[in-house]
Design a protein around this motif. Sequence first.
Motif, PDB file in Angstrom:
ATOM      1  N   ILE A 292       0.835  -1.202   0.000  1.00 29.03           N
ATOM      2  CA  ILE A 292       0.000   0.000   0.000  1.00 29.03           C
ATOM      3  C   ILE A 292       0.867   1.249   0.000  1.00 29.03           C
ATOM      4  N   ASP A 293       1.933   1.234   0.814  1.00 29.04           N
ATOM      5  CA  ASP A 293       2.827   2.385   0.893  1.00 29.04           C
ATOM      6  C   ASP A 293       3.487   2.655  -0.459  1.00 29.04           C
ATOM      7  N   GLY A 323      -6.772   7.526   7.121  1.00 29.22           N
ATOM      8  CA  GLY A 323      -8.021   7.196   7.792  1.00 29.22           C
ATOM      9  C   GLY A 323      -7.909   5.917   8.596  1.00 29.22           C
ATOM     10  N   ASP A 324      -8.977   5.611   9.332  1.00 29.53           N
ATOM     11  CA  ASP A 324      -8.993   4.382  10.125  1.00 29.53           C
ATOM     12  C   ASP A 324      -9.125   3.144   9.255  1.00 29.53           C
ATOM     13  N   GLU A 325      -9.880   3.253   8.160  1.00 26.60           N
ATOM     14  CA  GLU A 325     -10.147   2.087   7.323  1.00 26.60           C
ATOM     15  C   GLU A 325      -9.553   2.188   5.929  1.00 26.60           C
ATOM     16  N   GLU A 326      -9.157   3.388   5.512  1.00 21.25           N
ATOM     17  CA  GLU A 326      -8.604   3.532   4.174  1.00 21.25           C
ATOM     18  C   GLU A 326      -7.634   4.704   4.130  1.00 21.25           C
ATOM     19  N   LEU A 327      -6.744   4.640   3.172  1.00 24.36           N
ATOM     20  CA  LEU A 327      -5.787   5.706   2.920  1.00 24.36           C
ATOM     21  C   LEU A 327      -6.250   6.476   1.692  1.00 24.36           C
ATOM     22  N   GLU A 370     -13.986  23.478 -11.862  1.00 22.26           N
ATOM     23  CA  GLU A 370     -13.380  24.808 -11.753  1.00 22.26           C
ATOM     24  C   GLU A 370     -12.071  24.924 -12.504  1.00 22.26           C
ATOM     25  N   GLY A 371     -11.660  23.853 -13.182  1.00 20.91           N
ATOM     26  CA  GLY A 371     -10.430  23.882 -13.954  1.00 20.91           C
ATOM     27  C   GLY A 371      -9.361  23.015 -13.324  1.00 20.91           C
ATOM     28  N   GLY A 372      -8.458  22.548 -14.153  1.00 19.71           N
ATOM     29  CA  GLY A 372      -7.401  21.689 -13.650  1.00 19.71           C
ATOM     30  C   GLY A 372      -7.788  20.217 -13.683  1.00 19.71           C
ATOM     31  N   PHE A 373      -6.959  19.409 -13.041  1.00 20.49           N
ATOM     32  CA  PHE A 373      -7.142  17.959 -13.065  1.00 20.49           C
ATOM     33  C   PHE A 373      -7.013  17.415 -11.653  1.00 20.49           C
ATOM     34  N   ARG A 374      -7.748  16.358 -11.356  1.00 23.80           N
ATOM     35  CA  ARG A 374      -7.750  15.763 -10.021  1.00 23.80           C
ATOM     36  C   ARG A 374      -7.588  14.257 -10.124  1.00 23.80           C
ATOM     37  N   VAL A 375      -6.657  13.736  -9.359  1.00 24.95           N
ATOM     38  CA  VAL A 375      -6.460  12.297  -9.219  1.00 24.95           C
ATOM     39  C   VAL A 375      -6.648  11.951  -7.755  1.00 24.95           C
ATOM     40  N   ALA A 376      -7.570  11.048  -7.465  1.00 23.89           N
ATOM     41  CA  ALA A 376      -7.854  10.656  -6.082  1.00 23.89           C
ATOM     42  C   ALA A 376      -7.913   9.141  -5.988  1.00 23.89           C
ATOM     43  N   ALA A 377      -7.188   8.594  -5.040  1.00 25.83           N
ATOM     44  CA  ALA A 377      -7.162   7.147  -4.827  1.00 25.83           C
ATOM     45  C   ALA A 377      -7.524   6.845  -3.385  1.00 25.83           C
TER      46      ALA A 377
END
Length: 392
Positions: A292-293, A323-327, A370-377
């Motif tokens: 995961i790291d 988080g407690d259950e997820e990163l 609002e513009g730009g790009f977002r990556v969320a995992a």
Amino acid sequence: MTRMKGVAWAGGASYLLMVGLLVGVATRASGTVHAVGSLLAVSLLVGVVRRKPQLALAMALFGSTAVVVGTPGSVHEGLAASYQGQFLSYLAVDLVLGFIVATCTRRVSIMAVAVSFVVQLLVIGGFAHGDNLTVNGVIALLAMAASCMAGLLSRERREHAVALRAQEVAEAVTAERLRIARELHDMVAHSIGIIAIQAGVGSRVIQTQPAEACEALRAIEATSRETLSGLRRTLVSLRQADRGATASEQSPPLAPSPGLADVEQLAAATADAGVRVDVRRSGEQRPLPADIDLSAYRIVQEALTNVVRHAGSGRCRVAIDYGDEELCVEVVDDGRGATGNGSTHGFGIIGMRERVGLLHGRLSAGPRPEGGFRVAARLPLPAPAGVPVEAR
């Protein structure tokens, strides 16, 4: 090993002794008693069957034939004797025959079946008459066919299991190669992107700002050395996988894999390429599982590489929430969005999705309103030791 071999031969000698007792001592017992005694006695040949299956078959044929020939009244009892089981002792031969069919080569199996069939046919033909001959011949043939069928099924099941194991090994090798390819892509793409930016900066300011050009060259040198070191570690790992544990003991220890603790260093390298990175951490920071790291670090690295190469922005934000259950890992920029981010081409986003998918997490990557790009995992974390997991 010598002790087991002695036990096997002792079992073979005990089998011959038991056959001698059945034939020479229990002369007044019925044919069924002799047959059951022969079936019980063949268990003494287990060690011989595992070491010398052909010899075990010869011994079983000899013992069963001796029991049939030595059965009192075997010639004159007629049809009733067939129901008393005077030829059932050959079931012991069929057990050994089934083991040979299941474990030995096809040539050896065919020869064993042929010899067993001929011996049983001759003995039954010589000591059975009339209807008794037909009944016992059919029973012997069916018993032999059943043992051969059981042996073939066992062989096919074992070969199928071996094929499945080979397929699992091949799939594991393929998966490992894909992981290595993703590691190399993440590392090389990020480093080459920084080198390209620094080379461009140096070429523009070398005449007017020599100090800035020297800084760019030093950044290129440092990034190149780090990349070469990472490539060397990967290649050493591949060589160790091929040469085995002996070569691994002779090689120097490898540096640990990067993780979220190295994000600040990654941000500094990205800043040298012209993109300032604001790193924010929240939650209780604690050691994470290695996979995961490493995956979280690679996701941040790939996202920053896309910002440097495609976004056309001078800043971005990296948010890491323990988080407690997820990163939760998020990389946001205010650049050109999907048009220049490269989300629809190349292996960057695909590699992120594969990494997150292997860890049973979720990934979202796309332009912001609002513009730009977002990556969320979002990567699920294992439950701490000693904490019960509720059934779902």
